[in-house]
Design an enzyme around this catalytic site. Structure first.
Site, PDB file in Angstrom:
ATOM      1  N   ASP A   9       0.888  -1.170   0.128  1.00 33.24           N
ATOM      2  CA  ASP A   9      -0.282  -0.089  -0.225  1.00 33.24           C
ATOM      3  C   ASP A   9       0.916   1.779  -0.552  1.00 33.24           C
ATOM      4  O   ASP A   9       1.741   1.082   0.286  1.00 33.24           O
ATOM      5  CB  ASP A   9      -0.854   0.066   1.074  1.00 33.24           C
ATOM      6  N   LEU A  10       0.597   1.899  -0.162  1.00 30.80           N
ATOM      7  CA  LEU A  10       1.297   3.225  -0.839  1.00 30.80           C
ATOM      8  C   LEU A  10       1.212   4.123   1.093  1.00 30.80           C
ATOM      9  O   LEU A  10       2.424   4.623   1.541  1.00 30.80           O
ATOM     10  CB  LEU A  10       1.144   4.272  -1.329  1.00 30.80           C
ATOM     11  N   ASP A  11       0.030   5.227   0.507  1.00 28.85           N
ATOM     12  CA  ASP A  11      -0.036   5.835   1.976  1.00 28.85           C
ATOM     13  C   ASP A  11      -0.154   5.258   3.693  1.00 28.85           C
ATOM     14  O   ASP A  11      -1.144   4.429   3.412  1.00 28.85           O
ATOM     15  CB  ASP A  11      -1.847   6.607   1.841  1.00 28.85           C
ATOM     16  N   GLY A  46      -6.935   5.457   3.615  1.00 34.38           N
ATOM     17  CA  GLY A  46      -7.653   3.270   3.215  1.00 34.38           C
ATOM     18  C   GLY A  46      -8.922   4.175   2.377  1.00 34.38           C
ATOM     19  O   GLY A  46      -9.384   3.061   1.885  1.00 34.38           O
ATOM     20  N   VAL A  47      -9.218   4.833   2.534  1.00 32.97           N
ATOM     21  CA  VAL A  47     -10.750   5.334   1.980  1.00 32.97           C
ATOM     22  C   VAL A  47     -11.078   5.662   0.299  1.00 32.97           C
ATOM     23  O   VAL A  47     -10.287   7.007   0.441  1.00 32.97           O
ATOM     24  CB  VAL A  47     -12.186   6.327   2.813  1.00 32.97           C
ATOM     25  N   ARG A  49     -11.776   8.604  -2.902  1.00 37.13           N
ATOM     26  CA  ARG A  49     -11.236  10.444  -2.467  1.00 37.13           C
ATOM     27  C   ARG A  49     -13.312  10.757  -2.454  1.00 37.13           C
ATOM     28  O   ARG A  49     -13.895  10.905  -1.813  1.00 37.13           O
ATOM     29  CB  ARG A  49     -11.014  10.574  -3.864  1.00 37.13           C
ATOM     30  N   SER A 114      -2.890   0.480  -4.617  1.00 31.67           N
ATOM     31  CA  SER A 114      -3.297   1.700  -3.617  1.00 31.67           C
ATOM     32  C   SER A 114      -3.990   1.908  -3.755  1.00 31.67           C
ATOM     33  O   SER A 114      -4.410   2.313  -5.623  1.00 31.67           O
ATOM     34  CB  SER A 114      -1.649   2.641  -3.827  1.00 31.67           C
ATOM     35  N   ALA A 115      -5.010   2.563  -3.426  1.00 32.71           N
ATOM     36  CA  ALA A 115      -6.248   3.126  -3.413  1.00 32.71           C
ATOM     37  C   ALA A 115      -5.963   4.467  -4.229  1.00 32.71           C
ATOM     38  O   ALA A 115      -7.424   5.102  -4.858  1.00 32.71           O
ATOM     39  CB  ALA A 115      -7.041   3.095  -2.612  1.00 32.71           C
ATOM     40  N   SER A 116      -4.616   5.117  -4.480  1.00 27.92           N
ATOM     41  CA  SER A 116      -4.690   6.417  -4.475  1.00 27.92           C
ATOM     42  C   SER A 116      -4.457   6.638  -6.563  1.00 27.92           C
ATOM     43  O   SER A 116      -4.021   6.081  -6.928  1.00 27.92           O
ATOM     44  CB  SER A 116      -3.329   7.355  -4.345  1.00 27.92           C
ATOM     45  N   LYS A 117      -5.116   8.486  -7.068  1.00 25.74           N
ATOM     46  CA  LYS A 117      -4.659   8.063  -8.443  1.00 25.74           C
ATOM     47  C   LYS A 117      -4.127   8.863  -8.321  1.00 25.74           C
ATOM     48  O   LYS A 117      -3.243   9.364 -10.023  1.00 25.74           O
ATOM     49  CB  LYS A 117      -6.294   8.628  -8.701  1.00 25.74           C
ATOM     50  N   ASN A 118      -3.583   9.711  -7.455  1.00 25.86           N
ATOM     51  CA  ASN A 118      -1.628   9.966  -7.012  1.00 25.86           C
ATOM     52  C   ASN A 118      -0.483   9.571  -7.652  1.00 25.86           C
ATOM     53  O   ASN A 118       0.000  10.393  -6.635  1.00 25.86           O
ATOM     54  CB  ASN A 118      -1.774  11.138  -6.559  1.00 25.86           C
ATOM     55  N   LYS A 145     -10.815  -1.036  -1.082  1.00 22.94           N
ATOM     56  CA  LYS A 145     -10.055  -1.911  -0.712  1.00 22.94           C
ATOM     57  C   LYS A 145     -12.078  -1.574   0.975  1.00 22.94           C
ATOM     58  O   LYS A 145     -11.767  -0.778   0.754  1.00 22.94           O
ATOM     59  CB  LYS A 145      -9.457  -1.825   0.072  1.00 22.94           C
TER      60      LYS A 145
HETATM   61  C1  BG6 Z   1      -5.779   5.786  -0.899  1.00 19.51           C
HETATM   62  C2  BG6 Z   1      -5.427   7.184   1.795  1.00 19.51           C
HETATM   63  O1  BG6 Z   1      -4.604   5.019   0.060  1.00 19.51           O
HETATM   64  O2  BG6 Z   1      -6.335   6.866  -1.603  1.00 19.51           O
HETATM   65  C3  BG6 Z   1      -6.946   8.047   1.072  1.00 19.51           C
HETATM   66  O3  BG6 Z   1      -5.629   5.904   2.498  1.00 19.51           O
HETATM   67  C4  BG6 Z   1      -7.204   8.407   0.054  1.00 19.51           C
HETATM   68  O4  BG6 Z   1      -7.089   8.517   2.488  1.00 19.51           O
HETATM   69  C5  BG6 Z   1      -7.199   7.917  -1.235  1.00 19.51           C
HETATM   70  O5  BG6 Z   1      -8.504   8.975   0.111  1.00 19.51           O
HETATM   71  C6  BG6 Z   1      -7.123   8.480  -2.603  1.00 19.51           C
HETATM   72  O6  BG6 Z   1      -6.347   8.876  -2.692  1.00 19.51           O
HETATM   73  P1  BG6 Z   1      -6.488   9.585  -4.159  1.00 19.51           P
HETATM   74  O7  BG6 Z   1      -5.400  10.584  -3.778  1.00 19.51           O
HETATM   75  O8  BG6 Z   1      -6.692   9.092  -5.576  1.00 19.51           O
HETATM   76  O9  BG6 Z   1      -7.020  10.801  -3.167  1.00 19.51           O
HETATM   77 MG    MG Z   2      -2.824   3.467   3.876  1.00 16.71          MG
END
Ligand code: BG6
Ligand code: MG
Length: 214
Positions: A9-11, A46-47, A49, A114-118, A145
């Protein structure tokens, strides 16, 4: 040792971006006229955006149209991107780069889950992209997740069966996703919240291949 792939996982595992997510969500809450505390922020880890925005709006008892929600999520993300664009190698959490390098030397595949788009921008700023054989993030998945999709896609891309994969996660939903994927998991944080992981450690400092002995 039968581990062939480690999925990170990233964040909260590789880097502490939670503080930047918090700053951006707080700014949005304040603009909408309510406060948002660090304790509230725990609920967003982990939730995704959009799901995070729903939680934030429920805290402020604000109801909006779908269009307005999309607009606010974009606004929050622009602020978040502004913060993370200034990140550099110094923000990699202790032990992470050394452990990634140990895994590669041992011929163990490394994937992001990771759930993040960044995530691409963050890995690039931290100069960690080259350690990853596969990158599965919020741009590639349709289910959040605790759905196992994000981890299963990583295993699939690397042609490794889930039983040989180990997931590193700081969120309870991530540990559940790993279990549902048929993978072992290492919780990064406290046993109180991550008790369902195969193993729990406080962080990756001084980690070596012994960590993968179960
Ligand atoms: C998860 C974070 O890894 O990514 C969350 O724990 C975040 O807090 C989610 O909302 C989505 O991230 P992003 O960068 O796409 O807004
Ligand atoms: Mg995390």
């Amino acid at each position: 040792m039968d581990v062939k792939c480690c999925i990170f996982d990233l964040d909260g595992v590789i880097v502490d971006t939670a503080k930047y997510h918090y700053l951006a969500w707080k700014r949005l809450a304040n603009e909408l006229g309510f406060d948002f505390t660090e304790k509230d922020n725990e609920r967003l880890k982990g939730v995704s955006r959009m799901a995070s925005l729903e939680i934030l709006l429920s805290i402020g008892k604000v109801s909006l149209s779908e269009e307005e929600k999309v607009e606010l999520a974009a606004k929050k993300n622009a602020w978040y991107v502004e913060y993370i664009s200034k990140m550099n190698k110094d923000e990699i959490l202790p032990g992470v780069e050394n452990f990634l390098s140990t895994l590669r030397e041992a011929g163990i595949k490394v994937s992001l889950g990771s759930a993040s788009k960044n995530s691409m921008m963050i890995l690039d700023n931290l100069e960690l992209t080259r350690y990853f054989d596969a990158i599965i993030d919020g741009n590639k998945v349709s289910e959040a997740k605790p759905d196992p999709e994000v981890f299963l896609l990583g295993a699939e891309e690397l042609h490794i069966s889930p039983e040989f994969c180990v997931v590193f996660e700081d969120a309870e939903a991530g540990i559940e996703a790993a279990t549902r994927a048929g993978m072992r998991s290492i919780g990064i944080g406290s046993p109180e919240t991550l008790g369902k992981a195969t193993k729990v450690i406080p962080n990756l400092e001084n980690s070596d291949l012994n960590l993968l002995q179960f």
